[in-house]
Design a protein around this motif. Structure first.
Motif, short mmCIF file in Angstrom:
data_model
loop_
_atom_site.label_atom_id
_atom_site.label_comp_id
_atom_site.label_asym_id
_atom_site.label_seq_id
_atom_site.Cartn_x
_atom_site.Cartn_y
_atom_site.Cartn_z
N GLY A 112 0.82 -1.21 0.00
CA GLY A 112 0.00 0.00 0.00
C GLY A 112 0.86 1.25 0.00
N ILE A 113 0.21 2.36 -0.23
CA ILE A 113 0.91 3.64 -0.35
C ILE A 113 1.56 4.06 0.97
CG2 ILE A 113 0.60 6.10 -0.84
CD1 ILE A 113 -1.64 5.31 -2.75
N GLU A 144 -5.19 2.93 5.04
CA GLU A 144 -5.31 3.47 3.70
C GLU A 144 -6.51 4.41 3.63
OE1 GLU A 144 -5.53 0.31 0.91
OE2 GLU A 144 -3.62 -0.58 1.51
N GLU A 145 -6.31 5.58 3.07
CA GLU A 145 -7.43 6.51 2.90
C GLU A 145 -8.21 6.12 1.65
OE1 GLU A 145 -7.28 10.89 1.60
OE2 GLU A 145 -7.23 10.98 3.79
N PHE A 178 -10.51 6.16 6.70
CA PHE A 178 -9.37 5.25 6.78
C PHE A 178 -9.88 3.82 6.84
CE2 PHE A 178 -7.22 9.01 8.74
CZ PHE A 178 -6.27 9.17 7.75
N ASP A 179 -9.50 3.02 5.82
CA ASP A 179 -9.63 1.58 5.96
C ASP A 179 -8.40 1.11 6.72
OD1 ASP A 179 -10.33 -1.06 5.77
OD2 ASP A 179 -9.81 -1.26 3.64
N THR A 180 -8.56 0.09 7.54
CA THR A 180 -7.44 -0.41 8.32
C THR A 180 -7.26 -1.88 7.98
OG1 THR A 180 -6.57 -0.61 10.56
CG2 THR A 180 -8.93 -0.82 10.32
N TRP A 237 -6.25 -8.49 4.95
CA TRP A 237 -7.62 -8.45 5.49
C TRP A 237 -8.03 -7.00 5.75
CZ3 TRP A 237 -10.28 -6.92 9.93
CH2 TRP A 237 -11.56 -7.47 10.09
N SER A 238 -9.05 -6.56 5.03
CA SER A 238 -9.53 -5.19 5.13
C SER A 238 -10.73 -5.12 6.07
CB SER A 238 -9.94 -4.70 3.74
OG SER A 238 -10.88 -3.66 3.81
N ALA A 239 -10.66 -4.24 7.05
CA ALA A 239 -11.79 -4.06 7.97
C ALA A 239 -13.01 -3.54 7.22
CB ALA A 239 -11.41 -3.10 9.09
N ALA A 240 -12.80 -2.65 6.27
CA ALA A 240 -13.93 -2.07 5.53
C ALA A 240 -14.70 -3.12 4.73
CB ALA A 240 -13.42 -0.97 4.59
#
Length: 403
Positions: free
Chosen positions: A153-154, A176-177, A194-196, A212-215
C-alpha cells in the motif's frame, strides 16, 4: 539551558498537558483520562525482589500525545521526549538506546525471535492522525538492521502492530485513505475514511500471504466512535491496533473504534467470532465490559487477555485495566477470570499492553497514562515506573542489546 531551566520548562509543559486533557470541552463524560506525562524522567517507585528479572523495553517520543491537539507540538522540542527506543535495567539505568533520523518516530520496540535467533524489532516512520506511515525493522542483538519490511500500500506499515510468528511470518497493520459513503453513521455521502488492514507477510520473501480489510468485513454501523479524530479530516471508523494468532493459527484482531475483538480465519478472511461491541458472538457474563481496547491476545488456549482503555479521550467510561476473559466458543459465553487496575487509578485514553512473564507475573504498559508496572497473579504491585511521556507498549526481556 541549565538543569533547573529544563525542569521548569518540563513542569510547564506538564501543566499545559493537564490543561488540554482536563478541559471540560475535551470530553463527553465527566470522567477524565490520566495525563500522558507522569514524571520528569524515568522514575522507579516500586521494585520488589519478587519481580521478574530482566530489562525494560519501551519507545519514547511524541506519538503518545498524537491524538490530543497541541500536546505533541508542545512536547516535541524537549530533549527528554525525543523519539528513541530505550532499554533500561529495572533500577531505571539506561543500558541501550536507538535514535531514529530527525523527523522520524519509533514505536512498538521489543525483542522477538526470527529464524531461531533473538532479535530487536520496532516500527519507524511518521505519525499522522493517530496512526503511522513507515516500515518495520528487524535488528540483531547488537542493533544492526537485518530486515526492513513494509506492508503493501501507499502508506506502508502502520505503528500499531509488527508481530513475528515462529514460522517466519509477520503480522502487520496498515491504514489506507479511501472514498466512502458515510451516511449510515451520519456522515456525508462523498467522504474520505481510513480503511485499516491486517497483512500476513512472509519475511524472507516479502510475499503477502493475506490482506484483510476491515472495511470489507465490518459494517460502518458497528463503529462506536463515528466522529472525526481530533485535527483530522478523514473518518476513522475502525482503528486496528493489534493482531495476534489464536490457538488454532487464525488471527485475533482488535479494532479500537468498534470496541470489538475479532477472530478471523487466516485462510479465507471470514470472521469466526467477535467479542464485545454492538454484535458480540458471546453472551457477556458480569464484569466482561471493555471499550477502546488494545493488545488482544490469547494468554492460554481458552483465555483472551486485553488492555481495556475504557477511554477514547473524547469518551471516558471508567478506569483502564487488564482483563483475562475465558471464552467458551461452543456455548457462546464469555466470563471474566480476573481484572487488574493500577493502584493510582489510571485511565489511558490511548495505547497500552500487557505481557505474561516467565514467572507468571504480568508486565503492563499503561499507554498514555505514562506508567510501566508489574503485578503478581494475585494483583500485588511488584514494580512501577513513571515515565516522562506515555509509551505505546512496554516489554520486559531477560537480555539486553550489546554494543
Amino acid at each position: 539551558m541549565n538543569v533547573l531551566s529544563r525542569r521548569v520548562r518540563r513542569a510547564a509543559v506538564l501543566s499545559a498537558v493537564c490543561i488540554v486533557l482536563c478541559a471540560p470541552s475535551a470530553l463527553s463524560a465527566p470522567l477524565l483520562p490520566s495525563p500522558p506525562v507522569a514524571a520528569l524522567a524515568y522514575t522507579v517507585t516500586v521494585n520488589e525482589p519478587s519481580g521478574a528479572p530482566g530489562y525494560v523495553y519501551y519507545s519514547n517520543g511524541v506519538s503518545a500525545a498524537a491524538l490530543v491537539p497541541g500536546v505533541a507540538q508542545a512536547l516535541a522540542p524537549l530533549p527528554a521526549v525525543a523519539a528513541a527506543n530505550i532499554v533500561l535495567d529495572k533500577a531505571g539505568h539506561e543500558v541501550w538506546r536507538y535514535t531514529p533520523p530527525p523527523g522520524q518516530d519509533v514505536s512498538n520496540f521489543r525483542t522477538q525471535t526470527y529464524q531461531g535467533k533473538r532479535v530487536l524489532t520496532w516500527w519507524q516512520g511518521s505519525t499522522v492522525a493517530g496512526h503511522g506511515s513507515g516500515a518495520d525493522y528487524i535488528a540483531d542483538e547488537h542493533g544492526n538492521i537485518i530486515e526492513k519490511i513494509s506492508a503493501p500500500g501507499i502508506s506502508g506499515s502502520d505503528v500499531h502492530e509488527f508481530r513475528l510468528t515462529e514460522d517466519g511470518r509477520a503480522l502487520i497493520t496498515s491504514y489506507e485513505e479511501v472514498s466512502a459513503d458515510l451516511t449510515a453513521i451520519g456522515g456525508p455521502k462523498d467522504a474520505k475514511m481510513f480503511d485499516t488492514v491486517a497483512s500476513v507477510v512472509d519475511v524472507a520473501s516479502k510475499r503477502v500471504l493475506l490482506r484483510w480489510s476491515a472495511a470489507e468485513h465490518v459494517p460502518l454501523t458497528d463503529s462506536t466512535e463515528p466522529g472525526l479524530l481530533p485535527g483530522a479530516s478523514t473518518y476513522d471508523p475502525f482503528h486496528m491496533n493489534s493482531i495476534a494468532l489464536d490457538p488454532h493459527g487464525d488471527l485475533v484482531i482488535s479494532l479500537r473504534n468498534t470496541s470489538t475483538v475479532y477472530d478471523v480465519d487466516i485462510e479465507t478472511g471470514e470472521i469466526n467470532w467477535q467479542l464485545g461491541g454492538k454484535r458480540s458472538s458471546f453472551a457477556l457474563e458480569p464484569g466482561v465490559e471493555f471499550a477502546f481496547q488494545h493488545d488482544a491476545e490469547f494468554a492460554d488456549p481458552t483465555t483472551l487477555r486485553l488492555f481495556d482503555n475504557n477511554s477514547s479521550g473524547r469518551t471516558t467510561l471508567g478506569l483502564s485495566d487488564v482483563q483475562w476473559i475465558r471464552l467458551d466458543v461452543d456455548a457462546g459465553r464469555a466470563s471474566l477470570l480476573r481484572k487488574q487496575v493500577h493502584p493510582a487509578n489510571l485511565t489511558a485514553y490511548a495505547m497500552g499492553n500487557a505481557q505474561t512473564l516467565p514467572n507468571g507475573n504480568t508486565l503492563v504498559g499503561w499507554g498514555s497514562a505514562a506508567h510501566i508496572s508489574e503485578f503478581t497473579p494475585s494483583g500485588q504491585l511488584v514494580y512501577d515506573a513513571a515515565l516522562p511521556l506515555g509509551t505505546y507498549r512496554a516489554y520486559l526481556s531477560e537480555w539486553a542489546p550489546s554494543a
